[in-house]
Design an enzyme around this catalytic site. Structure first.
Site, PDB file in Angstrom:
ATOM      1  N   HIS A  15     -10.013  -5.405  -3.336  1.00 53.22           N
ATOM      2  CA  HIS A  15      -8.699  -5.569  -2.707  1.00 53.22           C
ATOM      3  C   HIS A  15      -8.920  -5.924  -1.258  1.00 53.22           C
ATOM      4  O   HIS A  15      -9.840  -5.427  -0.622  1.00 53.22           O
ATOM      5  CB  HIS A  15      -7.849  -4.299  -2.814  1.00 53.22           C
ATOM      6  CG  HIS A  15      -8.541  -3.046  -2.365  1.00 53.22           C
ATOM      7  ND1 HIS A  15      -9.503  -2.423  -3.133  1.00 53.22           N
ATOM      8  CD2 HIS A  15      -8.437  -2.305  -1.234  1.00 53.22           C
ATOM      9  CE1 HIS A  15      -9.943  -1.343  -2.502  1.00 53.22           C
ATOM     10  NE2 HIS A  15      -9.329  -1.253  -1.336  1.00 53.22           N
TER      11      HIS A  15
ATOM     12  N   ASP B 292       0.848  -1.190   0.000  1.00 53.12           N
ATOM     13  CA  ASP B 292       0.000   0.000   0.000  1.00 53.12           C
ATOM     14  C   ASP B 292       0.886   1.243   0.000  1.00 53.12           C
ATOM     15  O   ASP B 292       1.898   1.305   0.692  1.00 53.12           O
ATOM     16  CB  ASP B 292      -0.911  -0.004   1.232  1.00 53.12           C
ATOM     17  CG  ASP B 292      -2.049   0.986   1.109  1.00 53.12           C
ATOM     18  OD1 ASP B 292      -3.211   0.549   0.992  1.00 53.12           O
ATOM     19  OD2 ASP B 292      -1.786   2.215   1.138  1.00 53.12           O
TER      20      ASP B 292
ATOM     21  N   VAL C  30     -11.067   2.653  -3.759  1.00 50.47           N
ATOM     22  CA  VAL C  30     -10.706   2.155  -5.090  1.00 50.47           C
ATOM     23  C   VAL C  30     -11.672   1.037  -5.468  1.00 50.47           C
ATOM     24  O   VAL C  30     -11.744   0.009  -4.785  1.00 50.47           O
ATOM     25  CB  VAL C  30      -9.254   1.636  -5.112  1.00 50.47           C
ATOM     26  CG1 VAL C  30      -8.898   1.145  -6.514  1.00 50.47           C
ATOM     27  CG2 VAL C  30      -8.284   2.726  -4.656  1.00 50.47           C
TER      28      VAL C  30
ATOM     29  N   ASN D 182     -12.881  -3.491   2.355  1.00 49.04           N
ATOM     30  CA  ASN D 182     -13.897  -2.442   2.376  1.00 49.04           C
ATOM     31  C   ASN D 182     -14.748  -2.546   1.120  1.00 49.04           C
ATOM     32  O   ASN D 182     -14.234  -2.867   0.042  1.00 49.04           O
ATOM     33  CB  ASN D 182     -13.229  -1.061   2.428  1.00 49.04           C
ATOM     34  CG  ASN D 182     -12.414  -0.865   3.691  1.00 49.04           C
ATOM     35  OD1 ASN D 182     -12.860  -1.220   4.775  1.00 49.04           O
ATOM     36  ND2 ASN D 182     -11.222  -0.314   3.553  1.00 49.04           N
TER      37      ASN D 182
HETATM   38  P1  5GP Z   1      -9.812   1.336   0.294  1.00 46.79           P
HETATM   39  O1  5GP Z   1     -10.108   2.545   1.110  1.00 46.79           O
HETATM   40  O2  5GP Z   1     -10.399   1.420  -1.081  1.00 46.79           O
HETATM   41  O3  5GP Z   1     -10.121   0.049   0.990  1.00 46.79           O
HETATM   42  O4  5GP Z   1      -8.238   1.291   0.154  1.00 46.79           O
HETATM   43  C1  5GP Z   1      -7.541   1.795  -0.929  1.00 46.79           C
HETATM   44  C2  5GP Z   1      -6.068   1.715  -0.582  1.00 46.79           C
HETATM   45  O5  5GP Z   1      -5.325   1.886  -1.768  1.00 46.79           O
HETATM   46  C3  5GP Z   1      -5.600   2.781   0.411  1.00 46.79           C
HETATM   47  O6  5GP Z   1      -5.044   2.138   1.552  1.00 46.79           O
HETATM   48  C4  5GP Z   1      -4.564   3.567  -0.382  1.00 46.79           C
HETATM   49  O7  5GP Z   1      -3.463   3.966   0.409  1.00 46.79           O
HETATM   50  C5  5GP Z   1      -4.157   2.607  -1.472  1.00 46.79           C
HETATM   51  N1  5GP Z   1      -3.735   3.243  -2.708  1.00 46.79           N
HETATM   52  C6  5GP Z   1      -4.382   4.239  -3.377  1.00 46.79           C
HETATM   53  N2  5GP Z   1      -3.715   4.553  -4.499  1.00 46.79           N
HETATM   54  C7  5GP Z   1      -2.643   3.725  -4.549  1.00 46.79           C
HETATM   55  C8  5GP Z   1      -1.579   3.546  -5.491  1.00 46.79           C
HETATM   56  O8  5GP Z   1      -1.498   4.238  -6.503  1.00 46.79           O
HETATM   57  N3  5GP Z   1      -0.648   2.589  -5.208  1.00 46.79           N
HETATM   58  C9  5GP Z   1      -0.730   1.806  -4.089  1.00 46.79           C
HETATM   59  N4  5GP Z   1       0.240   0.888  -3.915  1.00 46.79           N
HETATM   60  N5  5GP Z   1      -1.713   1.938  -3.194  1.00 46.79           N
HETATM   61  C10 5GP Z   1      -2.662   2.880  -3.415  1.00 46.79           C
END
Ligand code: 5GP
Length: 122
Positions: free
Chosen positions: A106, A35, A102, A93
């Site tokens: 994931h 992340d 996103v 999530n």
């Molecule tokens: P969500 O809130 O959708 O469960 O988590 C999305 C995660 O994706 C977040 O923890 C955020 O830090 C991570 N994230 C967002 N953009 C990127 C990216 O471009 N690269 C990586 N490696 N992680 C990302």
């Protein structure tokens, strides 16, 4: 409810190689990478390569082969990161109330410190 996949989401771009990532593990149907804003010493995201918005979408529409590969990849990441013994947490999530940023399935693998109670208030 139908799930509509947006192929411009950031993880789709990572899968296409348009954005770099720190890969931990790649399998036939899954990719695990660090992340970008880690919330624990180990913070790895594991995604299926297929176009699935969330866990339920994946559960409904992925093939058995994709599901088996994905689930095994999550376990393998935990072993590779050396966190199986001390413990870890898996978070997926989904949607608005799940505060999913996103829209590509994931799971977060979090470990390396005491993670506290499962949910914070508010
Ligand atoms: P969500 O809130 O959708 O469960 O988590 C999305 C995660 O994706 C977040 O923890 C955020 O830090 C991570 N994230 C967002 N953009 C990127 C990216 O471009 N690269 C990586 N490696 N992680 C990302």
């Amino acid at each position: 409810m139908g799930h509509v996949y947006d192929d411009q989401n950031i993880f789709a771009k990572i899968l296409r190689g348009e954005i770099p990532n720190a890969t931990v593990l790649e399998t036939e149907h899954a990719l695990a990478f660090r992340d970008i804003h880690p919330q624990a010493p180990t913070h790895v995201l594991v995604i299926p390569k297929g176009p699935y918005v969330c866990f339920d979408h994946f559960a409904q529409e992925a093939s058995d082969a994709e599901i088996v590969d994905y689930v095994r990849a999550v376990g393998e990441v935990c072993r590779m990161e050396g966190v199986a013994e001390d413990g870890w947490r898996l978070i997926a999530n989904a949607g608005m109330n799940g505060v999913q940023e996103v829209p590509h399935l994931h799971v977060h693998v979090l470990a390396g410190r005491n993670l506290g109670r499962m949910l914070s208030k508010g």
